[in-house]
Design a protein around this motif. Structure first.
Motif, mmCIF file in Angstrom:
data_model
loop_
_atom_site.group_PDB
_atom_site.id
_atom_site.type_symbol
_atom_site.label_atom_id
_atom_site.label_comp_id
_atom_site.label_asym_id
_atom_site.label_seq_id
_atom_site.Cartn_x
_atom_site.Cartn_y
_atom_site.Cartn_z
ATOM 1 N N ARG A 1 -12.886 2.300 5.105
ATOM 2 C CA ARG A 1 -12.226 3.275 5.979
ATOM 3 C C ARG A 1 -12.475 4.720 5.551
ATOM 4 N NH1 ARG A 1 -11.200 -1.093 9.142
ATOM 5 N NH2 ARG A 1 -9.375 -2.301 8.554
ATOM 6 N N VAL A 2 -12.359 4.980 4.252
ATOM 7 C CA VAL A 2 -12.430 6.358 3.773
ATOM 8 C C VAL A 2 -13.876 6.816 3.585
ATOM 9 C CG1 VAL A 2 -11.721 7.970 1.959
ATOM 10 C CG2 VAL A 2 -10.171 6.137 2.667
ATOM 11 N N GLN A 3 -14.664 5.999 2.906
ATOM 12 C CA GLN A 3 -16.056 6.369 2.649
ATOM 13 C C GLN A 3 -16.966 6.119 3.848
ATOM 14 O OE1 GLN A 3 -17.362 4.432 -0.954
ATOM 15 N NE2 GLN A 3 -15.594 5.133 -2.130
ATOM 16 N N GLY A 4 -16.441 5.405 4.837
ATOM 17 C CA GLY A 4 -17.198 5.200 6.066
ATOM 18 C C GLY A 4 -18.225 4.084 6.029
ATOM 19 N N LYS A 5 -18.111 3.184 5.056
ATOM 20 C CA LYS A 5 -19.054 2.064 4.997
ATOM 21 C C LYS A 5 -18.865 1.121 6.173
ATOM 22 C CE LYS A 5 -20.948 -1.340 1.763
ATOM 23 N NZ LYS A 5 -22.289 -0.725 1.797
ATOM 24 N N GLY A 6 -17.687 1.128 6.765
ATOM 25 C CA GLY A 6 -17.415 0.234 7.876
ATOM 26 C C GLY A 6 -16.853 -1.089 7.413
ATOM 27 N N SER A 7 -16.298 -1.829 8.358
ATOM 28 C CA SER A 7 -15.575 -3.058 8.007
ATOM 29 C C SER A 7 -16.465 -4.280 7.867
ATOM 30 C CB SER A 7 -14.516 -3.338 9.075
ATOM 31 O OG SER A 7 -15.134 -3.543 10.344
ATOM 32 N N GLY A 8 -17.744 -4.136 8.149
ATOM 33 C CA GLY A 8 -18.605 -5.321 8.192
ATOM 34 C C GLY A 8 -19.178 -5.731 6.855
ATOM 35 N N PHE A 9 -18.366 -5.727 5.819
ATOM 36 C CA PHE A 9 -18.852 -6.245 4.540
ATOM 37 C C PHE A 9 -17.748 -7.024 3.846
ATOM 38 C CE2 PHE A 9 -16.738 -2.403 3.084
ATOM 39 C CZ PHE A 9 -16.275 -2.719 1.821
ATOM 40 N N VAL A 10 -18.165 -7.981 3.038
ATOM 41 C CA VAL A 10 -17.233 -8.828 2.303
ATOM 42 C C VAL A 10 -17.815 -9.049 0.905
ATOM 43 C CG1 VAL A 10 -16.223 -10.038 4.271
ATOM 44 C CG2 VAL A 10 -18.357 -10.869 3.279
ATOM 45 N N TRP B 1 -11.505 -2.097 -1.026
ATOM 46 C CA TRP B 1 -12.152 -2.382 0.257
ATOM 47 C C TRP B 1 -11.785 -1.312 1.278
ATOM 48 C CZ3 TRP B 1 -11.266 -3.040 5.358
ATOM 49 C CH2 TRP B 1 -12.269 -3.657 6.126
ATOM 50 N N ILE B 2 -10.505 -0.949 1.342
ATOM 51 C CA ILE B 2 -10.069 0.066 2.302
ATOM 52 C C ILE B 2 -10.743 1.409 2.011
ATOM 53 C CG2 ILE B 2 -8.091 1.391 3.146
ATOM 54 C CD1 ILE B 2 -6.349 -1.087 2.560
ATOM 55 N N GLN B 3 -10.794 1.772 0.745
ATOM 56 C CA GLN B 3 -11.447 3.034 0.380
ATOM 57 C C GLN B 3 -12.900 3.039 0.844
ATOM 58 O OE1 GLN B 3 -10.643 5.891 -0.971
ATOM 59 N NE2 GLN B 3 -8.636 5.635 -1.921
ATOM 60 N N MET B 4 -13.613 1.967 0.579
ATOM 61 C CA MET B 4 -15.022 1.902 0.936
ATOM 62 C C MET B 4 -15.230 1.827 2.444
ATOM 63 S SD MET B 4 -16.308 -0.725 -2.064
ATOM 64 C CE MET B 4 -18.015 -0.780 -1.484
ATOM 65 N N VAL C 1 0.853 -1.191 0.000
ATOM 66 C CA VAL C 1 0.000 0.000 0.000
ATOM 67 C C VAL C 1 0.885 1.237 0.000
ATOM 68 C CG1 VAL C 1 -1.813 1.265 1.208
ATOM 69 C CG2 VAL C 1 -1.807 -1.243 1.235
ATOM 70 N N GLY C 2 0.689 2.100 -0.993
ATOM 71 C CA GLY C 2 1.478 3.306 -1.120
ATOM 72 C C GLY C 2 0.760 4.531 -0.586
ATOM 73 N N ALA C 3 1.328 5.690 -0.843
ATOM 74 C CA ALA C 3 0.771 6.950 -0.369
ATOM 75 C C ALA C 3 -0.628 7.166 -0.943
ATOM 76 C CB ALA C 3 1.682 8.098 -0.771
ATOM 77 N N ASN C 4 -1.508 7.719 -0.117
ATOM 78 C CA ASN C 4 -2.880 8.033 -0.532
ATOM 79 C C ASN C 4 -3.614 6.807 -1.067
ATOM 80 O OD1 ASN C 4 -2.547 10.867 0.033
ATOM 81 N ND2 ASN C 4 -1.356 11.004 -1.864
ATOM 82 N N LEU C 5 -3.332 5.673 -0.440
ATOM 83 C CA LEU C 5 -3.967 4.398 -0.813
ATOM 84 C C LEU C 5 -3.750 4.044 -2.274
ATOM 85 C CD1 LEU C 5 -7.306 4.432 1.214
ATOM 86 C CD2 LEU C 5 -5.209 3.169 1.692
ATOM 87 N N SER C 6 -2.551 4.292 -2.745
ATOM 88 C CA SER C 6 -2.158 3.859 -4.077
ATOM 89 C C SER C 6 -1.480 2.501 -3.969
ATOM 90 C CB SER C 6 -1.195 4.872 -4.707
ATOM 91 O OG SER C 6 -0.003 4.960 -3.933
#
Length: 212
Positions: free
Chosen positions: A197-206, A192-195, A95-100
């Motif tokens: 952590r960043v967008q606030g969907k939360g970790s409870g999805f797969v 997944w991280i964007q959705m 994982v790079g800068a700014n989730l690149s």
């Protein structure tokens, strides 16, 4: 099965714990047996066996690599020759800068791991979600549908072994192809991280795979 973990942080610790409780003999490859991550893992499950990296990898049939990506060479160098012919489950993500993508999407992290241990059967797995999903994969209300665990690797027998572990842990293993497909799995992790952590969907999805 005898399984060694190189790295027992947020990802490695719950996987080691659950695999041991499924009846596997699980070793923690520890350079420092008194490190915070090792102590937290053994406090979670006292049946985990702490060994030196050399002892753990030598005895194991399959090895999980669950360190930060920038630590893989340091972690693997002392046990490199002992990994010849063994299965190495790559749980890392570049994982790079700014989730690149940390390798500019030119090559997957798993392929760089394979280059470092060319005589090892590297299988990408346990990377497309956050650590919370390795703690608990219970999703009620979906009948027999199981969360999907996408894997990739060049050796079919190694992938079948890893798929069996995925199934035991409650996942639906999905073989995506050769190890080069790991690049796409690493992008799925970033998604997944964007959705989550960043967008606030939360970790409870797969993810799940539906097929006619």
């Amino acid at each position: 099965m005898k399984i060694a973990f190189i790295g027992t942080g947020n990802v490695g610790a719950p996987l080691a714990d659950r695999l041991q409780k499924l009846g596997h003999q699980v070793f923690i490859a520890a350079r420092d047996p008194q490190s915070k991550s090792v102590l937290e893992a053994t406090n979670r499950n006292s049946e985990l066996i702490v060994k030196s990296p050399l002892e753990a990898v030598q005895e194991a049939e399959i090895v999980f690599l669950a360190t930060p990506f920038n630590a893989i060479e340091t972690a693997l160098a002392p046990v490199k020759s002992l990994l010849d012919g063994k299965i190495l489950v790559d749980c890392t993500n570049p994982v790079g800068a700014n989730l690149s993508h940390g390798l500019q999407s030119q090559i997957s992290g798993s392929e760089t791991v394979q280059e470092f241990v060319p005589n090892t059967h590297v299988v990408k797995a346990f990377t497309i979600y956050g650590y919370e999903n390795f703690e608990d994969i219970t999703y009620a209300g979906y009948g027999d549908l199981k969360p999907a665990m996408l894997i990739a690797g060049n050796d079919q027998s190694a992938k079948e072994t890893v798929s069996s572990l995925c199934s035991q842990l409650g996942w639906e293993p999905v073989d995506t192809g050769k190890l080069s497909m790991s690049l796409h799995l690493e992008h799925m992790t970033l998604l997944w991280i964007q959705m989550a952590r960043v967008q606030g969907k939360g970790s409870g999805f797969v993810w799940a795979m539906l097929q006619r």
